[in-house]
Design a protein around this motif. Structure first.
Motif, mmCIF file in Angstrom:
data_model
loop_
_atom_site.group_PDB
_atom_site.id
_atom_site.type_symbol
_atom_site.label_atom_id
_atom_site.label_comp_id
_atom_site.label_asym_id
_atom_site.label_seq_id
_atom_site.Cartn_x
_atom_site.Cartn_y
_atom_site.Cartn_z
ATOM 1 N N ASN A 1 30.428 21.721 13.598
ATOM 2 C CA ASN A 1 31.818 21.384 13.291
ATOM 3 C C ASN A 1 32.878 22.426 13.630
ATOM 4 N N VAL A 2 32.503 23.669 13.800
ATOM 5 C CA VAL A 2 33.488 24.701 14.123
ATOM 6 C C VAL A 2 33.617 24.752 15.652
ATOM 7 N N PRO A 3 34.826 24.612 16.174
ATOM 8 C CA PRO A 3 34.996 24.455 17.627
ATOM 9 C C PRO A 3 35.033 25.761 18.421
ATOM 10 N N TYR A 4 34.007 26.581 18.274
ATOM 11 C CA TYR A 4 33.928 27.802 19.062
ATOM 12 C C TYR A 4 32.968 27.596 20.227
ATOM 13 N N THR A 5 33.253 28.249 21.329
ATOM 14 C CA THR A 5 32.340 28.247 22.462
ATOM 15 C C THR A 5 31.156 29.166 22.128
ATOM 16 N N PRO A 6 30.094 29.158 22.936
ATOM 17 C CA PRO A 6 28.880 29.910 22.579
ATOM 18 C C PRO A 6 29.085 31.394 22.269
ATOM 19 N N GLY A 7 29.904 32.110 23.023
ATOM 20 C CA GLY A 7 30.105 33.543 22.757
ATOM 21 C C GLY A 7 30.714 33.800 21.393
ATOM 22 N N PRO A 8 31.878 33.219 21.115
ATOM 23 C CA PRO A 8 32.472 33.400 19.788
ATOM 24 C C PRO A 8 31.596 32.838 18.660
ATOM 25 N N MET A 9 30.903 31.740 18.937
ATOM 26 C CA MET A 9 30.046 31.153 17.894
ATOM 27 C C MET A 9 28.954 32.132 17.488
ATOM 28 N N LYS A 10 28.405 32.858 18.455
ATOM 29 C CA LYS A 10 27.351 33.836 18.151
ATOM 30 C C LYS A 10 27.850 34.877 17.151
ATOM 31 N N SER A 11 29.044 35.400 17.389
ATOM 32 C CA SER A 11 29.633 36.395 16.492
ATOM 33 C C SER A 11 29.920 35.802 15.118
ATOM 34 N N TYR A 12 30.436 34.590 15.108
ATOM 35 C CA TYR A 12 30.769 33.923 13.842
ATOM 36 C C TYR A 12 29.507 33.681 13.014
ATOM 37 N N LEU A 13 28.458 33.184 13.650
ATOM 38 C CA LEU A 13 27.206 32.944 12.934
ATOM 39 C C LEU A 13 26.581 34.241 12.436
ATOM 40 N N GLU A 14 26.767 35.316 13.179
ATOM 41 C CA GLU A 14 26.249 36.618 12.749
ATOM 42 C C GLU A 14 26.839 37.009 11.390
ATOM 43 N N GLY A 15 28.139 36.794 11.231
ATOM 44 C CA GLY A 15 28.773 37.076 9.941
ATOM 45 C C GLY A 15 28.162 36.233 8.829
ATOM 46 N N TRP A 16 27.945 34.975 9.110
ATOM 47 C CA TRP A 16 27.364 34.085 8.097
ATOM 48 C C TRP A 16 25.940 34.465 7.763
ATOM 49 N N ARG A 17 25.186 34.890 8.739
ATOM 50 C CA ARG A 17 23.804 35.308 8.457
ATOM 51 C C ARG A 17 23.787 36.556 7.579
ATOM 52 N N LYS A 18 24.745 37.456 7.792
ATOM 53 C CA LYS A 18 24.814 38.673 6.977
ATOM 54 C C LYS A 18 25.041 38.357 5.511
ATOM 55 N N VAL A 19 25.756 37.265 5.234
ATOM 56 C CA VAL A 19 26.016 36.891 3.851
ATOM 57 C C VAL A 19 24.882 36.013 3.289
ATOM 58 N N GLY A 20 23.893 35.710 4.141
ATOM 59 C CA GLY A 20 22.707 35.009 3.671
ATOM 60 C C GLY A 20 22.749 33.500 3.812
ATOM 61 N N LEU A 21 23.704 32.960 4.562
ATOM 62 C CA LEU A 21 23.760 31.508 4.730
ATOM 63 C C LEU A 21 22.602 31.052 5.602
ATOM 64 N N LYS A 22 22.024 29.957 5.240
ATOM 65 C CA LYS A 22 20.909 29.362 6.002
ATOM 66 C C LYS A 22 21.375 28.099 6.678
#
Length: 105
Positions: free
Chosen positions: A84-105
């Motif tokens: 649902n978040v409209p980021y292309t693959p490069g920005p999405m990678k960075s965005y997901l990295e933040g979420w993984r750090k907070v423990g989101l699955k």
């Protein structure tokens, strides 16, 4: 810009995303907080805030904001973000990295 301009939410939201993608997490946090002062239930800003706090190493704050977000968006997940978040693959990678750090699955 007038402090009463309803378009501030859009401006600060875009600014928060730009700062996040540039790796300027403290600035992204400040811009996301500006959005939330005007519209506390704007989930997009809170999602960006969580990821930016996590990337800035402020994990306790990121966890608290994630819990607030879950009040409005209980189904938040990495899969939901990717779909649902409209980021292309490069920005999405960075965005997901933040979420993984907070423990989101």
């Amino acid at each position: 810009m007038s402090p009463h301009d309803p378009q501030q939410v859009i401006f600060h939201g875009g600014l928060a995303a730009a700062h996040y993608l540039a790796g300027s997490y403290d600035e992204a946090i400040n811009s996301a907080l500006s959005v939330l002062r005007f519209r506390p239930t704007f989930n997009g800003a809170r999602r960006l805030l969580v990821a930016a706090l996590a990337q800035a190493g402020r994990l306790d704050e990121a966890q608290r904001e994630l819990e607030r977000l879950r009040n409005f968006q209980p189904d938040i997940s990495l899969a939901w973000i990717e779909k649902n978040v409209p980021y292309t693959p490069g920005p999405m990678k960075s965005y997901l990295e933040g979420w993984r750090k907070v423990g989101l699955k």
